[in-house]
Design a protein around this motif. Sequence first.
Motif, mmCIF file in Angstrom:
data_model
loop_
_atom_site.group_PDB
_atom_site.id
_atom_site.type_symbol
_atom_site.label_atom_id
_atom_site.label_comp_id
_atom_site.label_asym_id
_atom_site.label_seq_id
_atom_site.Cartn_x
_atom_site.Cartn_y
_atom_site.Cartn_z
ATOM 1 N N LEU A 21 0.850 -1.190 0.000
ATOM 2 C CA LEU A 21 0.000 0.000 0.000
ATOM 3 C C LEU A 21 0.883 1.235 0.000
ATOM 4 O O LEU A 21 1.676 1.430 0.918
ATOM 5 N N LEU A 22 0.752 2.046 -1.009
ATOM 6 C CA LEU A 22 1.507 3.289 -1.115
ATOM 7 C C LEU A 22 0.505 4.436 -1.081
ATOM 8 O O LEU A 22 -0.118 4.760 -2.086
ATOM 9 N N ASP A 23 0.325 5.041 0.068
ATOM 10 C CA ASP A 23 -0.651 6.108 0.248
ATOM 11 C C ASP A 23 0.042 7.462 0.131
ATOM 12 O O ASP A 23 1.068 7.699 0.759
ATOM 13 N N GLY A 24 -0.514 8.335 -0.693
ATOM 14 C CA GLY A 24 0.046 9.674 -0.825
ATOM 15 C C GLY A 24 1.245 9.746 -1.735
ATOM 16 O O GLY A 24 2.214 10.460 -1.460
ATOM 17 N N LEU A 32 12.363 8.905 -2.288
ATOM 18 C CA LEU A 32 11.475 7.781 -2.001
ATOM 19 C C LEU A 32 10.935 7.177 -3.290
ATOM 20 O O LEU A 32 10.853 5.955 -3.417
ATOM 21 N N ILE A 33 10.602 8.012 -4.251
ATOM 22 C CA ILE A 33 10.112 7.502 -5.535
ATOM 23 C C ILE A 33 11.174 6.639 -6.202
ATOM 24 O O ILE A 33 10.865 5.594 -6.770
ATOM 25 N N GLN A 34 12.423 7.029 -6.111
ATOM 26 C CA GLN A 34 13.517 6.214 -6.660
ATOM 27 C C GLN A 34 13.623 4.876 -5.933
ATOM 28 O O GLN A 34 13.798 3.835 -6.569
ATOM 29 N N VAL A 47 0.178 -3.818 -5.988
ATOM 30 C CA VAL A 47 0.387 -2.510 -5.368
ATOM 31 C C VAL A 47 -0.918 -1.723 -5.432
ATOM 32 O O VAL A 47 -1.549 -1.645 -6.480
ATOM 33 N N LEU A 48 -1.307 -1.143 -4.303
ATOM 34 C CA LEU A 48 -2.425 -0.206 -4.249
ATOM 35 C C LEU A 48 -1.817 1.152 -3.955
ATOM 36 O O LEU A 48 -1.229 1.372 -2.905
ATOM 37 N N LEU A 49 -1.940 2.057 -4.921
ATOM 38 C CA LEU A 49 -1.305 3.360 -4.836
ATOM 39 C C LEU A 49 -2.386 4.437 -4.801
ATOM 40 O O LEU A 49 -3.310 4.416 -5.607
ATOM 41 N N THR A 50 -2.287 5.361 -3.854
ATOM 42 C CA THR A 50 -3.209 6.492 -3.824
ATOM 43 C C THR A 50 -2.434 7.772 -4.093
ATOM 44 O O THR A 50 -1.262 7.889 -3.753
ATOM 45 N N SER A 51 -3.140 8.719 -4.733
ATOM 46 C CA SER A 51 -2.515 9.984 -5.069
ATOM 47 C C SER A 51 -3.592 10.997 -5.417
ATOM 48 O O SER A 51 -4.713 10.628 -5.768
#
Length: 82
Positions: A21-24, A32-34, A47-51
């Motif tokens: 889970l990648l929130d925000g 961090l993105i790298q 992966v569950l990604l929120t943005s």
Amino acid sequence: MDLTPAVLQQIQADRQTTLILLDGYDEASPRLIQVLAFVLNDPELTVLLTSRPGITQHLHHQMDRVVENIGFSEEHIERYLD
């Protein structure tokens, strides 16, 4: 957030049964993105990604599904609360 080698090894070992889970994502630092790039590029990981809207278009080709929460009307809020 620092992904230690032990965490990375665990993710790699259990990649088919791990939900990440990648929130925000829109608030993530370039560093961090790298660090998380391997997660987003691995087709075997779930992966569950929120943005916020408009931030992840460059990732859509890597995603199986894109969902947008468009919010709730006053009527929907009232029905939910009742």
